[in-house]
Design a protein around this motif. Structure first.
Motif, PDB file in Angstrom:
ATOM      1  N   ARG A  14     -49.142 -25.841  28.644  1.00 54.28           N
ATOM      2  CA  ARG A  14     -49.429 -24.648  27.831  1.00 54.28           C
ATOM      3  C   ARG A  14     -50.900 -24.273  27.925  1.00 54.28           C
ATOM      4  N   SER A  15     -51.750 -25.296  27.951  1.00 48.17           N
ATOM      5  CA  SER A  15     -53.182 -25.015  28.060  1.00 48.17           C
ATOM      6  C   SER A  15     -53.528 -24.370  29.392  1.00 48.17           C
ATOM      7  N   ILE A  16     -52.930 -24.907  30.486  1.00 43.40           N
ATOM      8  CA  ILE A  16     -53.196 -24.339  31.808  1.00 43.40           C
ATOM      9  C   ILE A  16     -52.673 -22.918  31.904  1.00 43.40           C
ATOM     10  N   VAL A  17     -51.448 -22.714  31.451  1.00 43.36           N
ATOM     11  CA  VAL A  17     -50.878 -21.368  31.493  1.00 43.36           C
ATOM     12  C   VAL A  17     -51.662 -20.420  30.600  1.00 43.36           C
ATOM     13  N   GLY A  18     -52.123 -20.938  29.459  1.00 42.68           N
ATOM     14  CA  GLY A  18     -52.898 -20.098  28.550  1.00 42.68           C
ATOM     15  C   GLY A  18     -54.203 -19.633  29.152  1.00 42.68           C
ATOM     16  N   GLU A  19     -54.831 -20.492  29.958  1.00 43.06           N
ATOM     17  CA  GLU A  19     -56.070 -20.102  30.611  1.00 43.06           C
ATOM     18  C   GLU A  19     -55.825 -19.105  31.736  1.00 43.06           C
ATOM     19  N   LEU A  20     -54.662 -19.249  32.399  1.00 39.17           N
ATOM     20  CA  LEU A  20     -54.352 -18.304  33.467  1.00 39.17           C
ATOM     21  C   LEU A  20     -53.928 -16.948  32.901  1.00 39.17           C
ATOM     22  N   HIS A  21     -53.165 -16.944  31.858  1.00 38.69           N
ATOM     23  CA  HIS A  21     -52.716 -15.708  31.227  1.00 38.69           C
ATOM     24  C   HIS A  21     -52.929 -15.835  29.723  1.00 38.69           C
ATOM     25  N   PRO A  22     -54.037 -15.339  29.229  1.00 43.57           N
ATOM     26  CA  PRO A  22     -54.403 -15.581  27.825  1.00 43.57           C
ATOM     27  C   PRO A  22     -53.536 -14.799  26.842  1.00 43.57           C
ATOM     28  N   VAL A  23     -52.322 -15.320  26.581  1.00 42.08           N
ATOM     29  CA  VAL A  23     -51.467 -14.680  25.581  1.00 42.08           C
ATOM     30  C   VAL A  23     -52.143 -14.706  24.216  1.00 42.08           C
ATOM     31  N   VAL A  24     -52.920 -15.768  23.965  1.00 42.36           N
ATOM     32  CA  VAL A  24     -53.591 -15.882  22.672  1.00 42.36           C
ATOM     33  C   VAL A  24     -54.567 -14.723  22.459  1.00 42.36           C
ATOM     34  N   LEU A  25     -55.108 -14.173  23.545  1.00 43.07           N
ATOM     35  CA  LEU A  25     -56.021 -13.032  23.418  1.00 43.07           C
ATOM     36  C   LEU A  25     -55.305 -11.826  22.843  1.00 43.07           C
ATOM     37  N   GLN A  26     -54.046 -11.660  23.218  1.00 45.37           N
ATOM     38  CA  GLN A  26     -53.278 -10.532  22.705  1.00 45.37           C
ATOM     39  C   GLN A  26     -52.747 -10.802  21.295  1.00 45.37           C
ATOM     40  N   ARG A  27     -52.458 -12.057  21.020  1.00 50.96           N
ATOM     41  CA  ARG A  27     -51.815 -12.363  19.747  1.00 50.96           C
ATOM     42  C   ARG A  27     -52.820 -12.561  18.613  1.00 50.96           C
ATOM     43  N   THR A  28     -53.886 -13.306  18.885  1.00 44.54           N
ATOM     44  CA  THR A  28     -54.816 -13.661  17.808  1.00 44.54           C
ATOM     45  C   THR A  28     -56.181 -13.007  17.932  1.00 44.54           C
ATOM     46  N   GLY A  29     -56.458 -12.359  19.053  1.00 45.97           N
ATOM     47  CA  GLY A  29     -57.749 -11.691  19.204  1.00 45.97           C
ATOM     48  C   GLY A  29     -58.752 -12.506  19.983  1.00 45.97           C
ATOM     49  N   LEU A  30     -59.877 -11.854  20.318  1.00 43.85           N
ATOM     50  CA  LEU A  30     -60.894 -12.470  21.164  1.00 43.85           C
ATOM     51  C   LEU A  30     -61.532 -13.688  20.508  1.00 43.85           C
ATOM     52  N   SER A  31     -61.836 -13.608  19.222  1.00 42.70           N
ATOM     53  CA  SER A  31     -62.540 -14.708  18.566  1.00 42.70           C
ATOM     54  C   SER A  31     -61.757 -16.009  18.640  1.00 42.70           C
ATOM     55  N   GLU A  32     -60.484 -15.951  18.292  1.00 47.12           N
ATOM     56  CA  GLU A  32     -59.659 -17.149  18.309  1.00 47.12           C
ATOM     57  C   GLU A  32     -59.440 -17.640  19.737  1.00 47.12           C
ATOM     58  N   ALA A  33     -59.305 -16.704  20.683  1.00 43.57           N
ATOM     59  CA  ALA A  33     -59.101 -17.102  22.077  1.00 43.57           C
ATOM     60  C   ALA A  33     -60.313 -17.865  22.607  1.00 43.57           C
ATOM     61  N   VAL A  34     -61.513 -17.407  22.296  1.00 48.56           N
ATOM     62  CA  VAL A  34     -62.720 -18.102  22.749  1.00 48.56           C
ATOM     63  C   VAL A  34     -62.830 -19.462  22.072  1.00 48.56           C
ATOM     64  N   ARG A  35     -62.455 -19.552  20.805  1.00 42.66           N
ATOM     65  CA  ARG A  35     -62.500 -20.850  20.108  1.00 42.66           C
ATOM     66  C   ARG A  35     -61.577 -21.860  20.791  1.00 42.66           C
ATOM     67  N   ARG A  36     -60.414 -21.419  21.170  1.00 45.81           N
ATOM     68  CA  ARG A  36     -59.486 -22.342  21.829  1.00 45.81           C
ATOM     69  C   ARG A  36     -60.005 -22.755  23.198  1.00 45.81           C
ATOM     70  N   LEU A  37     -60.611 -21.801  23.896  1.00 47.13           N
ATOM     71  CA  LEU A  37     -61.228 -22.154  25.172  1.00 47.13           C
ATOM     72  C   LEU A  37     -62.296 -23.226  24.990  1.00 47.13           C
ATOM     73  N   ALA A  38     -63.136 -23.045  23.984  1.00 44.74           N
ATOM     74  CA  ALA A  38     -64.225 -23.988  23.737  1.00 44.74           C
ATOM     75  C   ALA A  38     -63.681 -25.367  23.366  1.00 44.74           C
ATOM     76  N   ASP A  39     -62.652 -25.407  22.534  1.00 46.00           N
ATOM     77  CA  ASP A  39     -62.063 -26.699  22.155  1.00 46.00           C
ATOM     78  C   ASP A  39     -61.456 -27.403  23.369  1.00 46.00           C
ATOM     79  N   SER A  40     -60.751 -26.636  24.212  1.00 47.95           N
ATOM     80  CA  SER A  40     -60.159 -27.231  25.406  1.00 47.95           C
ATOM     81  C   SER A  40     -61.232 -27.756  26.348  1.00 47.95           C
ATOM     82  N   ALA A  41     -62.312 -26.977  26.521  1.00 48.81           N
ATOM     83  CA  ALA A  41     -63.400 -27.414  27.403  1.00 48.81           C
ATOM     84  C   ALA A  41     -64.078 -28.663  26.857  1.00 48.81           C
ATOM     85  N   ALA A  42     -64.253 -28.741  25.545  1.00 49.24           N
ATOM     86  CA  ALA A  42     -64.883 -29.909  24.945  1.00 49.24           C
ATOM     87  C   ALA A  42     -64.060 -31.173  25.178  1.00 49.24           C
TER      88      ALA A  42
END
Length: 433
Positions: A282-310
């Motif tokens: 799910r994380s890999i697919v989410g990075e390839l196609h950011p469904v979270v960007l459409q569902r929760t917005g840019l702020s939440e999408a960037v937060r998830r990216l940062a958590d995954s990268a950490a």
């Protein structure tokens, strides 16, 4: 991404991932590089323009002989000018025919100087009214102009000095009664014109180098972009094989061990491993196609990216920024955050990363700050040359959207990456978490 704490299959029991093809290192053909191509095209244009200006010198000399004949050796002067005119016409024909290259044009300038100096010395002066300056003198002023078509400011400067010396020697050899004041004034004017031409040559040289460098970089980007899709597919295959697929294989072994036996712990381990594999996929697919960007917005999408990268990079991350309403370039901001964080994971060796954003004065500003090794001054150019076009392509994408990407060193170590993009929404406070 976090790694499962359960045991993995031994190395000899794992499937090996072998790419079907390997990527050849980029080949730089120095003979056909864009910089050389631009320089060669500029040389051809310069030589052609120079031959046309030389015809103006011929016209001045012909007018001089026709209107104000020489005081001495008239036939020799006419023969000299006729030969010079024929030579200049041949150069024009050769330059515009384009079948073979002309000699280095600075050598041709020496011929111009010899002809002018010889004519002035042999003529012994001209039957010119005192209020009119001989046209031959004006021809000397065209030598720095001819030299200005050279790619080297040094050549232009030296040819200007040579023109002045040739004029002085010719005047002295002719034994004319022209005053030294008039000669000094003409020489000063000649040197001033030559100085201006030298500056113009330097500007032109700088422009040619800049254009060549831009074309070289565009060529490298194009070459890397042609294989970018293949690299992305290989990267995705490696990520799925090395992480999610290994978890699935481990779960299959646990299921095989539990089949036909009373070992509930093996099934529980398989269940946990499959859940971890599903999370990673799910994380890999989410990075390839950011469904979270459409569902929760840019702020939440960037937060998830940062958590995954950490989790993948083993560093702590602090994310601050207010909710950002949807705007046309939010996918670019998301892509920038993903690329910058991925670079931190792979190269920075950071222990702490800060991600923050704000919208002010018509701009959305995203900052990714790490305390890692830092980027070299020519990070973008070096990344392209080494076959990594992530940062370079990101910069192009941001600039296409009307924004900019700035990479700055952070003292004593680390890097600050700033992304700015047009934002038409209301200003937001910079705080928040």
């Amino acid at each position: 991404m976090a790694f499962s704490s359960e045991p993995r299959p031994p190395a000899d029991r794992r499937e090996r991932f072998t790419p079907e093809g390997t990527q050849a290192p980029p080949v730089h053909d120095t003979e056909s590089s864009p910089a050389r191509t631009v320089s060669a095209a500029q040389d051809i244009k310069a030589v052609r323009s120079q031959t046309l200006v030389r015809l103006l010198i011929v016209a001045l000399l012909i007018a001089q002989l026709a209107l104000f004949p020489p005081l001495e050796n008239e036939n020799a002067c006419r023969a000299l000018v006729a030969g010079y005119a024929l030579w200049a016409a041949l150069l024009v024909w050769e330059a515009w025919r384009g079948r073979r290259s002309l000699p280095r044009s600075w050598k041709l300038l020496l011929v111009d100087l010899v002809v002018l100096g010889t004519l002035l010395a042999v003529a012994g002066g001209f039957d010119t009214p005192s209020a009119i300056r001989p046209l031959v003198d004006d021809a000397f002023f065209l030598i720095p102009v001819l030299a200005a078509f050279q790619p080297s400011p040094r050549v232009t400067a030296w040819m200007t000095v040579a023109s002045g010396l040739a004029y002085l020697l010719a005047v002295q050899g002719a034994g004319t009664d022209e005053g030294w004041g008039r000669t000094a004034l003409l020489l000063l004017s000649l040197l001033l014109l030559g100085g201006i031409c030298t500056v113009l040559t330097r500007v032109q040289q700088s422009r040619v180098r800049s254009v060549g460098a831009l074309l070289e970089r565009n060529r490298e980007l194009l070459g890397q972009a042609m294989s970018a899709e293949e690299r992305e597919r290989r990267s995705l295959a490696e990520a799925l094989h090395d992480e999610a697929l290994q978890d699935v294989l481990a779960a299959r072994q646990d299921v095989d061990e539990a089949r036909g036996s009373d070992r509930p712990e093996a099934l529980e381990r398989a269940d946990r491993t499959l859940k971890e594999a599903a999370r990673r996929m799910r994380s890999i697919v989410g990075e390839l196609h950011p469904v979270v960007l459409q569902r929760t917005g840019l702020s939440e999408a960037v937060r998830r990216l940062a958590d995954s990268a950490a989790q993948r990079g083993g560093f702590t991350v602090r994310v601050t920024g207010p909710p950002v309403p949807s705007f046309p370039w939010e996918s670019v901001v998301y892509a920038a955050a993903r690329e910058l964080l991925e670079n931190v994971v792979k190269h920075a060796e950071a222990s702490h990363v800060e991600v923050r954003w704000e919208a002010r004065e018509g701009l959305l500003r995203l900052l990714v700050i790490d305390d890692g090794r830092g980027l070299p001054a020519q990070a973008l150019d070096e990344s392209v040359r080494s076959g990594h076009i992530g940062l370079a392509s990101l910069q192009v994408r941001i600039e296409t959207a009307g924004g900019r990407l700035v990479l700055e060193p952070l003292l004593p170590n680390g890097t600050t990456a700033t992304v700015e993009l047009p934002f038409a929404g209301p200003d937001t406070p910079s705080g928040g978490g």
